[in-house]
Design a protein around this motif. Structure first.
Motif, PDB file in Angstrom:
ATOM      1  N   GLY A  33      45.000  37.686  41.176  1.00 40.79           N
ATOM      2  CA  GLY A  33      44.785  38.110  39.791  1.00 40.79           C
ATOM      3  C   GLY A  33      44.099  39.467  39.673  1.00 40.79           C
ATOM      4  O   GLY A  33      44.146  40.106  38.630  1.00 40.79           O
ATOM      5  N   GLN A  35      41.059  40.015  39.359  1.00 39.04           N
ATOM      6  CA  GLN A  35      39.939  40.002  38.409  1.00 39.04           C
ATOM      7  C   GLN A  35      38.582  40.031  39.112  1.00 39.04           C
ATOM      8  O   GLN A  35      37.548  40.215  38.469  1.00 39.04           O
ATOM      9  N   ILE A  54      50.420  39.107  46.091  1.00 35.29           N
ATOM     10  CA  ILE A  54      51.195  37.862  46.206  1.00 35.29           C
ATOM     11  C   ILE A  54      51.831  37.436  44.881  1.00 35.29           C
ATOM     12  O   ILE A  54      52.444  36.382  44.786  1.00 35.29           O
ATOM     13  N   HIS A 103      36.446  35.346  30.175  1.00 33.49           N
ATOM     14  CA  HIS A 103      36.985  35.495  28.827  1.00 33.49           C
ATOM     15  C   HIS A 103      38.492  35.232  28.812  1.00 33.49           C
ATOM     16  O   HIS A 103      39.131  35.171  29.846  1.00 33.49           O
ATOM     17  N   GLY A 110      43.418  35.701  36.230  1.00 32.94           N
ATOM     18  CA  GLY A 110      42.692  35.145  37.372  1.00 32.94           C
ATOM     19  C   GLY A 110      43.364  33.866  37.868  1.00 32.94           C
ATOM     20  O   GLY A 110      43.916  33.108  37.090  1.00 32.94           O
ATOM     21  N   ILE A 166      46.399  32.681  53.929  1.00 31.15           N
ATOM     22  CA  ILE A 166      46.570  32.707  52.475  1.00 31.15           C
ATOM     23  C   ILE A 166      46.421  31.273  51.959  1.00 31.15           C
ATOM     24  O   ILE A 166      47.042  30.349  52.498  1.00 31.15           O
ATOM     25  N   ILE A 167      45.587  31.102  50.948  1.00 32.40           N
ATOM     26  CA  ILE A 167      45.499  29.786  50.306  1.00 32.40           C
ATOM     27  C   ILE A 167      46.813  29.565  49.569  1.00 32.40           C
ATOM     28  O   ILE A 167      47.271  30.447  48.832  1.00 32.40           O
TER      29      ILE A 167
ATOM     30  N   HIS B  44      35.523  47.874  35.005  1.00 30.86           N
ATOM     31  CA  HIS B  44      35.426  46.684  35.829  1.00 30.86           C
ATOM     32  C   HIS B  44      35.651  45.379  35.072  1.00 30.86           C
ATOM     33  O   HIS B  44      35.151  44.337  35.451  1.00 30.86           O
ATOM     34  N   GLY B  45      36.423  45.466  34.029  1.00 31.50           N
ATOM     35  CA  GLY B  45      36.898  44.232  33.403  1.00 31.50           C
ATOM     36  C   GLY B  45      35.991  43.640  32.350  1.00 31.50           C
ATOM     37  O   GLY B  45      36.331  42.645  31.719  1.00 31.50           O
TER      38      GLY B  45
END
Ligand SMILES: Cc1cc2nc3c(=O)[nH]c(=O)nc-3n(C[C@H](O)[C@H](O)[C@H](O)COP(=O)(O)OP(=O)(O)OC[C@H]3O[C@@H](n4cnc5c(N)ncnc54)[C@H](O)[C@@H]3O)c2cc1C
Ligand code: FES
Ligand code: FES
Lengths: 289, 154
Positions: A33, A35, A54, A103, A110, A166-167, B44-45
């Motif tokens: 993601g 994030q 990915i 948020h 994410g 990689i998970i 940074h988000g």
């Protein structure tokens, strides 16, 4: 601030992604993601030589139901987990925790795999997965292995994952109908990381006594902490507010939280006390419904 | 470091871009596509000023590398008013004084553009929860909440 230069790869299959990670070694990072990795790279706290994105790999974004478990693909977004009817029914604690991550826009991108790999000690998914006894499946070149969440989180942002792994998915037990689950956290502003978070499942028996309790604390120490022995000790007690208060006091005594400049350890301990009672009472109420 | 050539689809228009993979979507939108309505506050988000839609879903453009957006459709604030007519939320923000300097506004409009499609009848509590992802240093948020409520109850 801008990220340092890197080579960018967007493989279409898991095998290609694994081959790229094997080729680049520890200099490469998986990009999900973005994030957590994005901010770290913008601030130059991370400067990988290569990113293996990915997002174009099909088949990593799903929620699947099995007889006793649910399985969630690593690329499943927080928002999808928070709103999935299947997760809300079978694993309500996970959905409740997911709803409180950051948020709305953050939750759209994410992913659960990214959150687990990032292993922030105050993050929702690591705590929920550790408390529920989840299993994390990781693929490496030529092998796939399953790691218990209890053995996955090693310390602050450090996990049992190898750099070339990689998970791919997370598997969680389905809650029996007699079980109540709850997640509560305290943060100063909406969307901030929790200062302390608590997760619990409570299963009373038909006679109103405690049959099984699971209790996990996040944000207090360098990784999610599951208080299995404390919780087990209360088996057979009458399920009432006295039980919750006693277990909360025991948690307060057992957890030695980190001390940080803006959050003294004693403040975190008080939060463990208050939130443990709250999470237990909430989970118990839900069990009775 | 090497640049890469790729196409970006923004507001239904194709843009040929040549950029290093590390170039953030915010910078490509502003510098290469010349769409400066997407603002950059923190990178940074946290602040939400750079929020755009990727395939209809809100995302921080400062946490995306433009090269990742091949094959995806990006929507920015420039596409929200149609033929000079403000969207309902833009109009409401204008009417109830939901902005002062306007730095945060594009991100807020983009976030609620997507959110109100998913949940057209949010409560004030839900609106505040979503708004927590967008920092505003001027208004104190009260009038922004009011503007969203105005749209919801229209
Ligand atoms: C403003 C803001 C607020 C936030 N608030 C919260 C919060 O309150 N609670 C919270 O928990 N999180 C919060 N986050 C972080 C967010 O939840 C991230 O989505 C999450 O931590 C990482 O997931 P990702 O998919 O974005 O991973 P990425 O950022 O892409 O990656 C994170 C790390 O995991 C690795 N990785 C990613 N996927 C995999 C995989 N499948 N296998 C192996 N390694 C992998 C990457 O290499 C990297 O090291 C916030 C983020 C922002 C920007
Ligand atoms: S500039 Fe992207 S969130 Fe602040
Ligand atoms: S109007 Fe100035 S930051 Fe929001």
């Amino acid at each position: 601030m801008k990220p340092a230069p890197f080579r960018y790869h967007s493989p279409g299959t898991l095998d290609e992604a694994l081959a790229l990670l094997a080729e680049h070694g520890a200099g490469a990072k998986v990009l999900a993601g973005g994030q957590s990795l994005g901010p770290m790279m913008n601030m130059r706290l991370a400067q990988p030589d290569a990113l293996v994105d990915i997002n174009a790999i099909a088949g990593l974004d799903y929620v699947r139901e099995h007889e006793k478990t649910i399985e969630i693909g690593a690329l499943t977004r927080h928002h999808a987990i928070a709103t999935s009817p299947l997760v809300r029914a079978a694993c309500p604690l996970l959905a409740e925790a997911a709803r409180q991550i950051g948020h709305y826009a953050i939750r759209q991108r994410g992913t659960i795999g990214g959150s687990l790999a990032h292993a922030d000690p105050a993050a929702q998914f690591p705590l929920a997965c550790a408390t529920l006894g989840a299993e994390i499946t990781a693929a490496g070149a030529g092998r796939t292995r399953t790691i218990a969440a209890s053995e996955f989180f090693l310390s602050l942002m450090s996990t049992a994952l190898e750099p070339e792994e990689i998970i791919v998915s997370v598997t969680l037990p389905k809650a029996p109908t007699s079980e109540g689950q709850a997640y509560v956290q305290f943060s100063r502003r909406r969307g901030d990381f929790a200062i302390v978070a608590l997760a619990a499942t409570v299963r009373p028996d038909a006679g109103g006594h405690i049959d099984q309790v699971r209790l996990g604390v996040g944000g207090a120490t360098d990784r999610p902490m599951v208080l299995a022995e404390l919780a087990d000790c209360t088996r057979g007690e009458k399920a009432d507010s006295g039980w919750a208060a006693r277990l909360a006091k025991a948690a307060y005594d057992a957890v030695a939280p980190i001390d940080t400049p803006r959050v003294p350890a004693e403040f975190r301990r008080e939060l463990v006390h208050v939130l443990t009672r709250r999470v237990l009472v909430t989970a118990l109420e839900r069990a009775r419904r | 470091m090497d640049t890469v050539d790729f196409e970006l689809s923004v507001n239904g228009e194709r843009h040929a871009v040549r950029a290093e993979p590390r170039k953030l979507l915010t910078d490509v939108l502003r510098e290469d596509c010349r769409l400066t309505g997407t603002h950059v506050g923190c990178e940074h988000g946290v602040c939400g000023a750079c929020t755009v839609l990727v395939d209809g879903r809100p995302a921080r453009a400062c946490l995306l590398y433009a090269v990742q957006m091949r094959g995806h459709e990006i929507t920015t604030i420039e596409a929200i008013a149609k033929d000079g007519v403000l969207s309902p939320l833009q109009q409401a923000l204008h009417e109830v004084h939901g902005l002062q300097c306007g730095f945060c506004t594009a991100g807020i409009v983009m976030t609620f553009e997507a959110y109100l499609k998913e949940n057209p009848r949010p409560t004030e509590e839900e609106i505040r929860d979503v708004l927590s992802g967008n920092l505003c240093r001027c208004t104190g948020y009260q009038n922004i909440v009011e503007a969203v409520l105005k749209v919801v109850h229209a």
